[in-house]
Design a protein around this motif. Sequence first.
Motif, mmCIF file in Angstrom:
data_model
loop_
_atom_site.group_PDB
_atom_site.id
_atom_site.type_symbol
_atom_site.label_atom_id
_atom_site.label_comp_id
_atom_site.label_asym_id
_atom_site.label_seq_id
_atom_site.Cartn_x
_atom_site.Cartn_y
_atom_site.Cartn_z
ATOM 1 N N ASN A 1 50.176 6.549 98.603
ATOM 2 C CA ASN A 1 50.248 8.009 98.611
ATOM 3 C C ASN A 1 49.573 8.651 97.399
ATOM 4 O O ASN A 1 49.565 9.873 97.286
ATOM 5 N N ASN A 2 49.035 7.844 96.509
ATOM 6 C CA ASN A 2 48.362 8.374 95.325
ATOM 7 C C ASN A 2 46.878 8.573 95.658
ATOM 8 O O ASN A 2 46.022 7.776 95.279
ATOM 9 N N LEU A 3 46.607 9.632 96.378
ATOM 10 C CA LEU A 3 45.238 9.873 96.851
ATOM 11 C C LEU A 3 44.220 10.019 95.725
ATOM 12 O O LEU A 3 43.106 9.506 95.849
ATOM 13 N N PRO A 4 44.554 10.686 94.608
ATOM 14 C CA PRO A 4 43.571 10.735 93.520
ATOM 15 C C PRO A 4 43.190 9.337 93.012
ATOM 16 O O PRO A 4 42.016 9.068 92.748
ATOM 17 N N ALA A 5 44.159 8.440 92.899
ATOM 18 C CA ALA A 5 43.860 7.079 92.448
ATOM 19 C C ALA A 5 43.005 6.346 93.476
ATOM 20 O O ALA A 5 42.030 5.675 93.116
ATOM 21 N N LEU A 6 43.341 6.486 94.742
ATOM 22 C CA LEU A 6 42.566 5.805 95.785
ATOM 23 C C LEU A 6 41.125 6.296 95.813
ATOM 24 O O LEU A 6 40.188 5.503 95.963
ATOM 25 N N LYS A 7 40.940 7.595 95.645
ATOM 26 C CA LYS A 7 39.578 8.147 95.601
ATOM 27 C C LYS A 7 38.832 7.635 94.365
ATOM 28 O O LYS A 7 37.648 7.334 94.432
ATOM 29 N N PHE A 8 39.539 7.553 93.232
ATOM 30 C CA PHE A 8 38.936 7.034 92.007
ATOM 31 C C PHE A 8 38.452 5.601 92.223
ATOM 32 O O PHE A 8 37.314 5.271 91.891
ATOM 33 N N TYR A 9 39.305 4.739 92.784
ATOM 34 C CA TYR A 9 38.914 3.345 93.001
ATOM 35 C C TYR A 9 37.756 3.238 93.980
ATOM 36 O O TYR A 9 36.844 2.431 93.784
ATOM 37 N N GLU A 10 37.775 4.056 95.014
ATOM 38 C CA GLU A 10 36.663 4.038 95.971
ATOM 39 C C GLU A 10 35.357 4.431 95.279
ATOM 40 O O GLU A 10 34.316 3.809 95.499
ATOM 41 N N LYS A 11 35.418 5.431 94.424
ATOM 42 C CA LYS A 11 34.236 5.869 93.680
ATOM 43 C C LYS A 11 33.709 4.755 92.763
ATOM 44 O O LYS A 11 32.508 4.670 92.508
ATOM 45 N N GLN A 12 34.608 3.894 92.312
ATOM 46 C CA GLN A 12 34.223 2.789 91.426
ATOM 47 C C GLN A 12 33.851 1.529 92.217
ATOM 48 O O GLN A 12 33.741 0.445 91.653
ATOM 49 N N ALA A 13 33.664 1.659 93.525
ATOM 50 C CA ALA A 13 33.226 0.594 94.437
ATOM 51 C C ALA A 13 34.302 -0.456 94.713
ATOM 52 O O ALA A 13 33.991 -1.600 95.056
ATOM 53 N N TRP A 14 35.570 -0.085 94.604
ATOM 54 C CA TRP A 14 36.661 -0.953 95.044
ATOM 55 C C TRP A 14 36.908 -0.643 96.510
ATOM 56 O O TRP A 14 36.898 0.528 96.908
ATOM 57 N N ARG A 15 37.129 -1.662 97.313
ATOM 58 C CA ARG A 15 37.298 -1.483 98.748
ATOM 59 C C ARG A 15 38.646 -2.005 99.212
ATOM 60 O O ARG A 15 39.132 -3.021 98.711
ATOM 61 N N GLN A 16 39.222 -1.325 100.203
ATOM 62 C CA GLN A 16 40.472 -1.789 100.790
ATOM 63 C C GLN A 16 40.218 -3.061 101.579
ATOM 64 O O GLN A 16 39.138 -3.264 102.136
ATOM 65 N N THR A 17 41.241 -3.927 101.626
ATOM 66 C CA THR A 17 41.154 -5.165 102.384
ATOM 67 C C THR A 17 42.090 -5.067 103.584
ATOM 68 O O THR A 17 42.762 -4.050 103.783
ATOM 69 N N GLN A 18 42.158 -6.122 104.350
ATOM 70 C CA GLN A 18 43.069 -6.190 105.482
ATOM 71 C C GLN A 18 44.464 -6.667 105.073
ATOM 72 O O GLN A 18 45.368 -6.731 105.899
#
Length: 146
Positions: A122-139
């Motif tokens: 639920n921490n959308l700012p953190a998730l957006k930050f990680y995505e911007k830094q090229a971290w990707r969600q896994t299964q």
Amino acid sequence: MITIRNAESPDVAQLAELLKELFAIEADFVFDRDKQVSGLKQLLDSGKDRVVVAESDKRIVGMCSLQTLISTAEGGPVGLLEDLIVTAEFRHQGIGEKLLAAAVDWAERQGLKRLQLLADKNNLPALKFYEKQAWRQTQLICLRKC
């Protein structure tokens, strides 16, 4: 001016305050100063893990911890990134990026084969930050037994 450096034992009290701020926005954790201080001391004393801090005028304004594990999938050491936090008044200045880059650099120098992290869904700012830094969600999903 912001300085990025490795955490040291005298930093523990300030690091605990940052964890208090972090745990206030994470649904799965409750701040307990004694537990957090104990964990921080163990990280700093382990010799195989790292805590990186951002400092401004002798005040620690951000931190990131990185722990090493052995992965059978990778056939060697991997890293678990935790506790990436920049105190509210210092956010949006690139400090989180610098902390993350320092942790990644250390992991590469250690020969870690993969880095992973957990983030509050639920921490959308953190998730957006990680995505911007090229971290990707896994299964994978995180499960926990207390």
